[in-house]
Motif scaffolding. Structure first.
Motif, PDB file in Angstrom:
ATOM      1  N   UNK A 271       0.842  -1.194   0.000  1.00 10.64           N
ATOM      2  CA  UNK A 271       0.000   0.000   0.000  1.00 10.64           C
ATOM      3  C   UNK A 271       0.877   1.244   0.000  1.00 10.64           C
ATOM      4  N   UNK A 272       0.492   2.255  -0.780  1.00 10.79           N
ATOM      5  CA  UNK A 272       1.257   3.509  -0.770  1.00 10.79           C
ATOM      6  C   UNK A 272       0.431   4.692  -0.278  1.00 10.79           C
ATOM      7  N   UNK A 273      -0.801   4.443   0.130  1.00  7.21           N
ATOM      8  CA  UNK A 273      -1.646   5.495   0.684  1.00  7.21           C
ATOM      9  C   UNK A 273      -2.554   6.161  -0.322  1.00  7.21           C
ATOM     10  N   UNK A 274      -2.419   5.823  -1.600  1.00  4.67           N
ATOM     11  CA  UNK A 274      -3.267   6.446  -2.630  1.00  4.67           C
ATOM     12  C   UNK A 274      -4.469   5.582  -2.995  1.00  4.67           C
ATOM     13  N   UNK A 275      -4.597   4.428  -2.369  1.00  8.51           N
ATOM     14  CA  UNK A 275      -5.658   3.490  -2.727  1.00  8.51           C
ATOM     15  C   UNK A 275      -7.034   4.041  -2.352  1.00  8.51           C
ATOM     16  N   UNK A 276      -8.004   3.770  -3.191  1.00  4.47           N
ATOM     17  CA  UNK A 276      -9.390   4.145  -2.906  1.00  4.47           C
ATOM     18  C   UNK A 276     -10.004   3.132  -1.948  1.00  4.47           C
ATOM     19  N   UNK A 277     -11.118   3.516  -1.346  1.00  7.98           N
ATOM     20  CA  UNK A 277     -11.831   2.582  -0.466  1.00  7.98           C
ATOM     21  C   UNK A 277     -12.249   1.334  -1.231  1.00  7.98           C
ATOM     22  N   UNK A 278     -12.648   1.513  -2.473  1.00 11.14           N
ATOM     23  CA  UNK A 278     -13.077   0.377  -3.287  1.00 11.14           C
ATOM     24  C   UNK A 278     -11.911  -0.588  -3.533  1.00 11.14           C
ATOM     25  N   UNK A 279     -10.743  -0.060  -3.783  1.00 11.57           N
ATOM     26  CA  UNK A 279      -9.571  -0.917  -3.975  1.00 11.57           C
ATOM     27  C   UNK A 279      -9.236  -1.676  -2.702  1.00 11.57           C
ATOM     28  N   UNK A 280      -9.373  -1.000  -1.575  1.00 17.68           N
ATOM     29  CA  UNK A 280      -9.074  -1.663  -0.303  1.00 17.68           C
ATOM     30  C   UNK A 280     -10.121  -2.744   0.012  1.00 17.68           C
ATOM     31  N   UNK A 281     -11.352  -2.527  -0.420  1.00 17.14           N
ATOM     32  CA  UNK A 281     -12.372  -3.575  -0.257  1.00 17.14           C
ATOM     33  C   UNK A 281     -12.010  -4.803  -1.084  1.00 17.14           C
ATOM     34  N   UNK A 282     -11.481  -4.582  -2.288  1.00 17.41           N
ATOM     35  CA  UNK A 282     -11.030  -5.703  -3.108  1.00 17.41           C
ATOM     36  C   UNK A 282      -9.869  -6.435  -2.439  1.00 17.41           C
ATOM     37  N   UNK A 283      -8.997  -5.687  -1.780  1.00 18.93           N
ATOM     38  CA  UNK A 283      -7.885  -6.303  -1.052  1.00 18.93           C
ATOM     39  C   UNK A 283      -8.400  -7.252   0.025  1.00 18.93           C
TER      40      UNK A 283
END
Length: 343
Positions: A181-193
């Motif tokens: 993670x670099x801190x630029x991820x969207x909430x949607x991307x983090x949900x996919x994670x």
């Protein structure tokens, strides 16, 4: 069977897995009764992935194209020993598929944790083509194979090396997967994670068990964004792990973050227990990549959206770790090439 006949047969298997006739549904039920981690959802997820990614005719033709002139068409004369793991349903299917395409008789030693689904697949294939009997045998003992692919943990790997290193082999041990993670991820991307973390209860080598984050990253946001995975705590085995590891951390007074179903704590170990997730902090992108390189021999795959990692083809997108393609080989070893070379 020639390659065309094999791909046609695999297409029939795809339809069987997708249609889920009564005999397969019963196998799914028995698998879940025998192994509490093989829930109906998880078995169906595995079957769906196999059908869509591994048994797709176009994908199979593309995968085999560069080898088609090297694959024998006659009755198989070489024996491939397959020692299967049992951490997720049909986890060794890709190895079987490579052996089948490469024209080996696969002698399968099933895991005691996954012994109901393989015979159903074998019976179906036999019903479609009687020649399959030349390609699949089940056995508890492995004797003088022409090649062997064995998957296990670090302890069984030592056993594998002692007994099987004299044969052409691929011997696999523990690997884990990491998110960057670099801190630029969207909430949607983090949900996919979260799918990469929690699918199959985190038991697969492609599950994310350690997350690399910038030093100033607020890791608590992961607990908030992943709240929709709360149903994990309704699974007895998962909840038992959660209670046990939370108790250990409390007794040792070790700093950690916790939700109703997940324990987060800083740890350099790639492998984290069920219900836990490790994280590590890096100073800058270059330092983070250096950390990944230091762990490369223990990493199965990396999930991340960072541009530098993607440009270097070091990472795949969030949400995709559990859906490998035919050419996404475990430990980066091309099994089809290995088997054809040693035929």
């Amino acid at each position: 069977m020639d390659l065309k006949e094999k791909i046609e047969l695999l297409g029939n298997l795809r339809a069987f897995l997708e249609e889920k006739p009564a005999v397969l549904k019963e196998g799914i039920r028995l698998a879940g009764e025998h192994n509490k981690w093989f829930t109906e959802d998880n078995v169906n997820r595995s079957l769906g992935h196999i059908a869509q990614k591994f048994l797709n005719e176009d994908a199979l033709l593309k995968w085999t194209d560069s080898f088609k002139d090297k694959i024998p068409n006659e009755k198989p004369s070489k024996k491939l020993a397959l020692i299967m793991a049992g951490n997720i349903p049909l986890v060794g299917f890709h190895d079987f598929l490579a052996g089948f395409i490469a024209n080996y008789t696969s002698v399968i030693k099933m895991s005691s944790k996954d012994k109901f689904l393989w015979p159903i697949i074998n019976d179906f294939l036999k019903s479609q083509n009687s020649e399959i009997a030349d390609y699949i045998h089940f056995s508890e003992r492995i004797s003088s194979p022409d090649a062997i692919i064995a998957t296990g943990d670090d302890n069984t790997h030592r056993y594998f090396e002692y007994y099987f290193s004299k044969y052409p082999h691929i011997l696999r041990k523990n690997r884990n997967s990491v998110a960057f993670l670099d801190g630029t991820e969207s909430d949607e991307q983090l949900k996919l994670l979260s799918d990469d973390v929690f699918t199959y209860f985190g038991l697969g080598c492609r599950n994310i068990t350690n997350v690399l984050i910038p030093e100033d990253y607020d890791v608590t946001k992961l607990l908030d964004i992943w709240e929709d995975k709360y149903k994990l705590s309704q699974h007895t085995g998962y909840l038992n792990n959660f209670d046990y590891h939370r108790s250990l951390l409390l007794l040792s007074k070790r700093e950690h973050l916790v939700s109703d179903f997940l324990i987060l704590y800083e740890d350099a170990s790639l492998s984290s227990p069920v219900s836990c997730l490790h994280y590590q902090k890096y100073k800058n992108i270059e330092h983070g990549i250096e950390m990944l390189n230091n762990f490369k021999d223990g990493i199965q795959c990396i999930a991340g959206e960072n541009e530098i990692l993607r440009e270097k083809k070091l990472a795949i997108s969030f949400g995709k770790t559990q859906f490998p393609e035919l050419d996404d080989y475990a430990d980066g070893q091309n099994t089809l090439e290995f088997l054809i070379k040693n035929h």
